[in-house]
Design a protein around this motif. Structure first.
Motif, PDB file in Angstrom:
ATOM      1  N   TRP A 273      13.103   9.055   3.856  1.00 44.59           N
ATOM      2  CA  TRP A 273      11.857   8.564   3.395  1.00 44.59           C
ATOM      3  C   TRP A 273      10.933   8.084   4.145  1.00 44.59           C
ATOM      4  N   ALA A 274       9.566   8.599   4.214  1.00 39.83           N
ATOM      5  CA  ALA A 274       8.872   7.812   5.035  1.00 39.83           C
ATOM      6  C   ALA A 274       7.691   7.195   4.357  1.00 39.83           C
ATOM      7  N   VAL A 275       7.008   6.213   4.708  1.00 41.98           N
ATOM      8  CA  VAL A 275       6.004   5.540   3.929  1.00 41.98           C
ATOM      9  C   VAL A 275       4.966   5.306   5.115  1.00 41.98           C
ATOM     10  N   ALA A 276       3.677   5.426   4.824  1.00 42.55           N
ATOM     11  CA  ALA A 276       2.704   4.923   5.698  1.00 42.55           C
ATOM     12  C   ALA A 276       1.869   4.177   4.996  1.00 42.55           C
ATOM     13  N   ALA A 277       1.503   2.993   5.555  1.00 42.02           N
ATOM     14  CA  ALA A 277       0.500   1.898   5.160  1.00 42.02           C
ATOM     15  C   ALA A 277      -0.577   1.619   5.824  1.00 42.02           C
ATOM     16  N   HIS A 278      -1.600   1.278   5.518  1.00 42.70           N
ATOM     17  CA  HIS A 278      -2.976   1.247   6.285  1.00 42.70           C
ATOM     18  C   HIS A 278      -3.457   0.078   5.848  1.00 42.70           C
TER      19      HIS A 278
ATOM     20  N   TRP B 178       0.400   1.910   9.861  1.00 43.57           N
ATOM     21  CA  TRP B 178       2.007   1.747  10.194  1.00 43.57           C
ATOM     22  C   TRP B 178       2.881   2.823   9.453  1.00 43.57           C
ATOM     23  N   VAL B 179       3.617   3.289  10.237  1.00 49.25           N
ATOM     24  CA  VAL B 179       4.679   4.279   9.457  1.00 49.25           C
ATOM     25  C   VAL B 179       6.224   3.754   9.441  1.00 49.25           C
TER      26      VAL B 179
ATOM     27  N   ARG C  74      17.403   9.411  -2.731  1.00 47.18           N
ATOM     28  CA  ARG C  74      16.557  10.563  -2.348  1.00 47.18           C
ATOM     29  C   ARG C  74      15.752  11.188  -3.841  1.00 47.18           C
ATOM     30  N   GLU C  75      16.209  10.763  -5.113  1.00 43.99           N
ATOM     31  CA  GLU C  75      15.656  11.002  -6.267  1.00 43.99           C
ATOM     32  C   GLU C  75      14.675  10.013  -6.804  1.00 43.99           C
ATOM     33  N   ALA C  76      14.393   8.738  -5.997  1.00 42.44           N
ATOM     34  CA  ALA C  76      13.460   7.933  -6.520  1.00 42.44           C
ATOM     35  C   ALA C  76      12.054   8.295  -6.461  1.00 42.44           C
ATOM     36  N   THR C  77      11.147   7.526  -7.087  1.00 47.00           N
ATOM     37  CA  THR C  77       9.646   8.129  -6.989  1.00 47.00           C
ATOM     38  C   THR C  77       9.080   7.648  -5.747  1.00 47.00           C
ATOM     39  N   GLY C  78       7.901   8.127  -5.429  1.00 41.67           N
ATOM     40  CA  GLY C  78       7.241   7.534  -4.357  1.00 41.67           C
ATOM     41  C   GLY C  78       6.788   6.354  -4.337  1.00 41.67           C
ATOM     42  N   ALA C  79       6.467   5.948  -5.785  1.00 44.74           N
ATOM     43  CA  ALA C  79       6.129   4.368  -5.862  1.00 44.74           C
ATOM     44  C   ALA C  79       7.113   3.477  -5.646  1.00 44.74           C
ATOM     45  N   GLU C  80       8.413   3.893  -6.056  1.00 47.49           N
ATOM     46  CA  GLU C  80       9.535   3.182  -5.870  1.00 47.49           C
ATOM     47  C   GLU C  80       9.764   2.726  -4.518  1.00 47.49           C
ATOM     48  N   VAL C  81       9.756   4.013  -3.848  1.00 51.77           N
ATOM     49  CA  VAL C  81      10.287   3.985  -2.272  1.00 51.77           C
ATOM     50  C   VAL C  81       9.220   3.296  -1.714  1.00 51.77           C
TER      51      VAL C  81
ATOM     52  N   ALA D 284       7.174   0.463  -2.683  1.00 43.76           N
ATOM     53  CA  ALA D 284       7.458  -0.773  -2.893  1.00 43.76           C
ATOM     54  C   ALA D 284       8.752  -1.337  -2.291  1.00 43.76           C
ATOM     55  N   ALA D 285       9.554  -0.552  -2.216  1.00 45.13           N
ATOM     56  CA  ALA D 285      10.941  -1.273  -1.632  1.00 45.13           C
ATOM     57  C   ALA D 285      11.008  -1.331  -0.068  1.00 45.13           C
ATOM     58  N   LEU D 286      10.381  -0.128   0.688  1.00 43.12           N
ATOM     59  CA  LEU D 286      10.116  -0.182   2.277  1.00 43.12           C
ATOM     60  C   LEU D 286       9.246  -1.204   2.520  1.00 43.12           C
TER      61      LEU D 286
END
Length: 339
Positions: A199-204, A242-243, A255-262, A264-266
């Motif tokens: 899972w990749a999350v990008a935050a600005h 930041w990535v 792997r089946e989590a929603t984007g919003a859940e991921v 928030a967690a990361l």
């Protein structure tokens, strides 16, 4: 000019499914040897995990964060085809020790695409017959041992004298199974665990963070990696991106989590690990189902269907961007086309 090779006697047309580094390497090298090469990719553009995303505030490398160059053949290949769109990333990198303390990351020359990672694969695709947005759903061998391809829209492509699959092993296995090539699909079954998800999350952040590093590899919690994407050369971001990459274990279990859940967690893990409290003003996520090669074995490539079908990819050469190139080179060498 084409080099004579008994392995390729009578071969004129070659199809490649997948346009990551392995597929693009094969495309350019085979074209240079005077073969007619056609590439297919289900995505909108080439690159695979070298993909980037353009946004109003800049661009993001959501997949591969950087790469190294150790083999002189890879260096020559990049110089020939992508010299104007890669640069050295000299960012300060750290890694987390098991006790939580931080140490400098090992010294190495790390390269990235400029102004984004996908600039490299765009350059490597230059001059190639590349059909993007084309998902091949079935392949079949003709009576003269050639290949016909069929896409999801029902269109037929072919005939091709050789076929090379440059996909993740699960996708290649599924294509072979859907094409009633059960023996070939069974061969790939042994490689299905070669790649793990990420899972990749990008935050600005409109205000730059106060961290004294540009990238960090974590050993604890759900995060494996965090990087200041805006610190890479050629980026002209407004603010700071930041990535964050989840660990293989965490990404697999979510792997089946929603984007919003991921997200928030990361982001929570990032705040906990870094002590930063600044909130991002934009967040997005992407799930890579086949991201990291977890095997050390490196057969280089696989040959199936009596030698008429080959399989290449970084997962057959220990992972890494350079591993994808070396996988393609191993097949070319076996065909008598060593560079």
């Amino acid at each position: 000019m084409r080099k004579e090779s008994s392995m390729l006697a009578g071969v004129r047309r070659i199809a490649v499914i997948g346009s990551g580094i392995a597929g693009l390497t094969l495309g350019q090298r085979l074209k240079q040897a005077d073969f007619q090469v056609t590439l297919f990719d289900k995505a909108r553009g080439p690159g695979g995990r070298m993909a980037s995303k353009r946004l109003e505030q800049g661009s993001l490398d959501l997949g591969a964060q950087y790469f190294t160059v150790r083999d002189p053949r890879f260096r020559r290949f990049l110089a020939d085809h992508a010299s104007g769109c890669l640069g050295e990333w000299t960012g300060t990198l750290r890694y987390q020790r098991p006790d939580g303390t931080l140490s400098p990351y090992h010294a190495d020359t790390r390269y990235v695409g400029v102004p984004r990672m996908s600039a490299i694969t765009r350059a490597l695709s230059g001059g190639l017959a590349l059909n993007t947005g084309t998902r091949i759903t079935r392949i079949s061998q003709t009576p003269d041992q050639g290949w016909q391809l069929e896409d999801e829209a029902g269109a037929s492509w072919g005939d091709y004298d050789r076929l090379i699959l440059c996909q993740p092993p699960v996708q290649a296995r599924d294509l072979l199974a859907a094409s009633d090539l059960d023996d070939e699909a069974d061969v790939l079954a042994d490689h299905l665990d070669a790649l793990t998800p990420c899972w990749a999350v990008a935050a600005h952040f409109s205000t730059p963070l106060s961290l004294d590093y540009d990238g960090i590899q974590f050993q604890q919690g759900p995060l494996q990696w965090a990087a200041n994407n805006s610190s890479k050369p050629g980026r002209k971001d407004a603010g700071q991106w930041w990535v964050l990459h989840g660990s293989s274990e965490w990404s697999d279990s979510h792997r089946e989590a929603t984007g919003a859940e991921v997200e928030a967690a990361l982001l929570a893990a990032f705040r906990e690990q870094t002590g930063e409290t600044v909130q991002p003003d934009q967040v997005l996520s992407h799930r890579w189902l086949f991201a990291r090669a977890e095997v050390s074995a490196a057969p280089g490539h696989l040959v199936l269907a009596g030698g008429e079908l080959a399989v290449c990819g970084d997962w057959l050469n220990g992972g890494r961007v350079e591993g994808a190139f070396l996988s393609a080179e191993s097949l070319l060498t076996a065909w008598g086309l060593s560079g």
